[in-house]
Scaffold this motif. Sequence first.
Motif, mmCIF file in Angstrom:
data_model
loop_
_atom_site.group_PDB
_atom_site.id
_atom_site.type_symbol
_atom_site.label_atom_id
_atom_site.label_comp_id
_atom_site.label_asym_id
_atom_site.label_seq_id
_atom_site.Cartn_x
_atom_site.Cartn_y
_atom_site.Cartn_z
ATOM 1 N N VAL A 238 0.827 -1.211 0.000
ATOM 2 C CA VAL A 238 0.000 0.000 0.000
ATOM 3 C C VAL A 238 0.861 1.260 0.000
ATOM 4 O O VAL A 238 0.352 2.359 0.234
ATOM 5 N N ALA A 239 2.149 1.121 -0.273
ATOM 6 C CA ALA A 239 3.051 2.282 -0.317
ATOM 7 C C ALA A 239 2.523 3.293 -1.337
ATOM 8 O O ALA A 239 2.384 2.969 -2.519
ATOM 9 N N HIS A 240 2.239 4.531 -0.891
ATOM 10 C CA HIS A 240 1.626 5.502 -1.789
ATOM 11 C C HIS A 240 2.228 6.901 -1.663
ATOM 12 O O HIS A 240 1.621 7.887 -2.074
ATOM 13 N N ASN A 241 3.423 6.991 -1.089
ATOM 14 C CA ASN A 241 4.171 8.248 -1.138
ATOM 15 C C ASN A 241 5.638 7.908 -1.410
ATOM 16 O O ASN A 241 6.040 6.745 -1.304
ATOM 17 N N PRO A 242 6.463 8.874 -1.808
ATOM 18 C CA PRO A 242 7.841 8.562 -2.216
ATOM 19 C C PRO A 242 8.649 7.793 -1.181
ATOM 20 O O PRO A 242 9.357 6.834 -1.521
ATOM 21 N N GLY A 257 18.118 -8.916 -4.743
ATOM 22 C CA GLY A 257 19.248 -8.378 -5.484
ATOM 23 C C GLY A 257 18.786 -7.521 -6.656
ATOM 24 O O GLY A 257 17.834 -6.755 -6.549
ATOM 25 N N ASP A 258 19.461 -7.665 -7.787
ATOM 26 C CA ASP A 258 19.161 -6.801 -8.933
ATOM 27 C C ASP A 258 18.180 -7.429 -9.915
ATOM 28 O O ASP A 258 18.095 -7.020 -11.070
ATOM 29 N N ARG A 259 17.385 -8.393 -9.472
ATOM 30 C CA ARG A 259 16.376 -8.977 -10.359
ATOM 31 C C ARG A 259 15.370 -7.919 -10.824
ATOM 32 O O ARG A 259 15.157 -6.916 -10.159
ATOM 33 N N LYS A 260 14.724 -8.195 -11.944
ATOM 34 C CA LYS A 260 13.704 -7.287 -12.471
ATOM 35 C C LYS A 260 12.542 -7.171 -11.481
ATOM 36 O O LYS A 260 12.098 -8.163 -10.909
ATOM 37 N N ILE A 261 12.069 -5.940 -11.285
ATOM 38 C CA ILE A 261 10.902 -5.681 -10.436
ATOM 39 C C ILE A 261 9.732 -5.257 -11.330
ATOM 40 O O ILE A 261 9.871 -4.359 -12.163
ATOM 41 N N ILE A 262 8.605 -5.905 -11.156
ATOM 42 C CA ILE A 262 7.367 -5.508 -11.815
ATOM 43 C C ILE A 262 6.487 -4.848 -10.756
ATOM 44 O O ILE A 262 6.290 -5.396 -9.678
ATOM 45 N N TYR A 263 5.965 -3.663 -11.061
ATOM 46 C CA TYR A 263 5.112 -2.960 -10.111
ATOM 47 C C TYR A 263 3.763 -2.658 -10.775
ATOM 48 O O TYR A 263 3.683 -1.854 -11.694
ATOM 49 N N VAL A 264 2.701 -3.320 -10.321
ATOM 50 C CA VAL A 264 1.339 -3.013 -10.769
ATOM 51 C C VAL A 264 0.845 -1.891 -9.861
ATOM 52 O O VAL A 264 0.730 -2.074 -8.648
ATOM 53 N N PHE A 265 0.547 -0.737 -10.455
ATOM 54 C CA PHE A 265 0.393 0.454 -9.619
ATOM 55 C C PHE A 265 -0.784 1.318 -10.052
ATOM 56 O O PHE A 265 -1.084 1.464 -11.239
ATOM 57 N N SER A 266 -1.435 1.922 -9.065
ATOM 58 C CA SER A 266 -2.378 3.010 -9.269
ATOM 59 C C SER A 266 -2.439 3.817 -7.987
ATOM 60 O O SER A 266 -1.976 3.361 -6.927
ATOM 61 N N GLY A 267 -2.992 5.017 -8.055
ATOM 62 C CA GLY A 267 -3.044 5.852 -6.863
ATOM 63 C C GLY A 267 -4.152 6.881 -6.938
ATOM 64 O O GLY A 267 -4.811 7.049 -7.963
ATOM 65 N N ALA A 339 2.216 -5.239 -6.098
ATOM 66 C CA ALA A 339 0.965 -4.712 -6.649
ATOM 67 C C ALA A 339 0.275 -3.867 -5.595
ATOM 68 O O ALA A 339 0.190 -4.265 -4.432
ATOM 69 N N GLY A 340 -0.182 -2.696 -6.000
ATOM 70 C CA GLY A 340 -0.909 -1.846 -5.059
ATOM 71 C C GLY A 340 -0.709 -0.380 -5.337
ATOM 72 O O GLY A 340 -1.043 0.127 -6.391
ATOM 73 N N GLY A 341 -0.110 0.310 -4.366
ATOM 74 C CA GLY A 341 -0.013 1.762 -4.415
ATOM 75 C C GLY A 341 -1.139 2.326 -3.571
ATOM 76 O O GLY A 341 -0.933 2.754 -2.443
ATOM 77 N N SER A 342 -2.339 2.267 -4.090
ATOM 78 C CA SER A 342 -3.505 2.693 -3.325
ATOM 79 C C SER A 342 -4.019 1.568 -2.441
ATOM 80 O O SER A 342 -3.967 0.390 -2.817
ATOM 81 N N PHE A 343 -4.535 1.921 -1.275
ATOM 82 C CA PHE A 343 -5.217 0.941 -0.425
ATOM 83 C C PHE A 343 -6.383 0.308 -1.177
ATOM 84 O O PHE A 343 -6.692 -0.856 -0.990
ATOM 85 N N TYR A 344 -7.028 1.099 -2.035
ATOM 86 C CA TYR A 344 -8.188 0.584 -2.763
ATOM 87 C C TYR A 344 -7.788 -0.521 -3.733
ATOM 88 O O TYR A 344 -8.482 -1.528 -3.865
ATOM 89 N N LEU A 345 -6.663 -0.342 -4.423
ATOM 90 C CA LEU A 345 -6.209 -1.367 -5.354
ATOM 91 C C LEU A 345 -5.687 -2.582 -4.596
ATOM 92 O O LEU A 345 -6.014 -3.728 -4.924
ATOM 93 N N ALA A 346 -4.878 -2.349 -3.556
ATOM 94 C CA ALA A 346 -4.367 -3.464 -2.750
ATOM 95 C C ALA A 346 -5.519 -4.255 -2.145
ATOM 96 O O ALA A 346 -5.530 -5.491 -2.149
ATOM 97 N N GLY A 347 -6.519 -3.547 -1.630
ATOM 98 C CA GLY A 347 -7.679 -4.206 -1.041
ATOM 99 C C GLY A 347 -8.457 -5.009 -2.061
ATOM 100 O O GLY A 347 -8.959 -6.105 -1.764
ATOM 101 N N ALA A 348 -8.566 -4.478 -3.284
ATOM 102 C CA ALA A 348 -9.276 -5.204 -4.340
ATOM 103 C C ALA A 348 -8.579 -6.521 -4.642
ATOM 104 O O ALA A 348 -9.229 -7.566 -4.791
#
Length: 354
Positions: A238-242, A257-267, A339-348
């Motif tokens: 639910v991280a949603h600020n810098p 480590g340096d593996r690829k990171i995928i971030y599904v995000f909305s806010g 996946a997340g960003g917003s509590f609403y997306l994480a909660g969904a």
Amino acid sequence: YTSPHLKNVKERIAFKDKKRGHYLCAADIFEKEAGRLRRLMKKNGIRLTYFEFLTALAFLIFRREKVRAAVIETGLGGRLDATNVVYKRKLLNIITSISKEHTSFLGNTLVKILGEKEKIAARGELVVSLKRGGLKKHIKAYKKSVIFADEEYGYTGGEVLSDKMRVYNFSGKSGLITIKTRMIENVQAENIRSVLAGIDVLRKKGFKISPEAAVEGIGQTEIPGRLRYDKRGFFISVAHNPDAVDAALKTLRSLYGDRKIIYVFSGMADKDFDGIFRAMAKAGNIRVVLTKIDNPRAAEIPAMQRYLEKYGIKYYIEEDNSKALEKGLKIKGRGVMAAGGSFYLAGAYMRRGF
């Protein structure tokens, strides 16, 4: 009383006692008191916002349950927040780290935001945990006596044991404190120090909380959505600020480590997307799947997209939340996904099990 919730609004009003352990407010009590509050509003011609209604409801339920101590999280800022009322016996206030958030309401500088948050401390001791020296200098001039958590407890390091467990070490006046917890984000070290300093205040006010009980309690604490691993193969965050996004990504880097990171995000539209995506760019080797929350306050995709382009982050767009998650898992490969960003997306994602 906390906010927002992830799966069920009753998460906001929770209890703990010796007999029952941790439990949410019972549905029948929640509904009965909510109905009573609505009748009071109608009788007195009072209109409340959604958050004001839930805050008043929490107070009614706390009184009904005869709670000994209430822990109340401020919703937004402090000075004008619905939780900032005149409490008959307020023992303790805690201000955690300050970041640029809700700037249209709280001000566009960290000092202005801190000025809003300080106003929760009209009564009771004040414990603060601030990472920025300039803010510490500002708050030292505050009218109340202030306890700085980082001066009471030094963080001496820790170790990520797995994607579900971490160890933190602190030095205090009584010696070394080691805490093993499911809270794996680096930033939790700062929060735990605030808790330890707060417990010291409560002891002075008559609460019988032993050091062993404090360590055990923190070790048992779980925070859904705070970089918690999901068995479907990704982390929910639910991280949603810098600062929060930076902390989450640093934790993933320490694990993978340096593996690829995928971030599904909305806010939400009022977030600092410039700072958020700057933090993502700094993490390196990252791909973002942008999606949109089903909420009237949600950010439009172009508003987020332009910052991804500004920082040269490769991205994909899937407005549908379930398809966005599927897209992320498809391109993850040997990498790691949040996946997340917003509590609403994480909660969904937690609620629907896409």
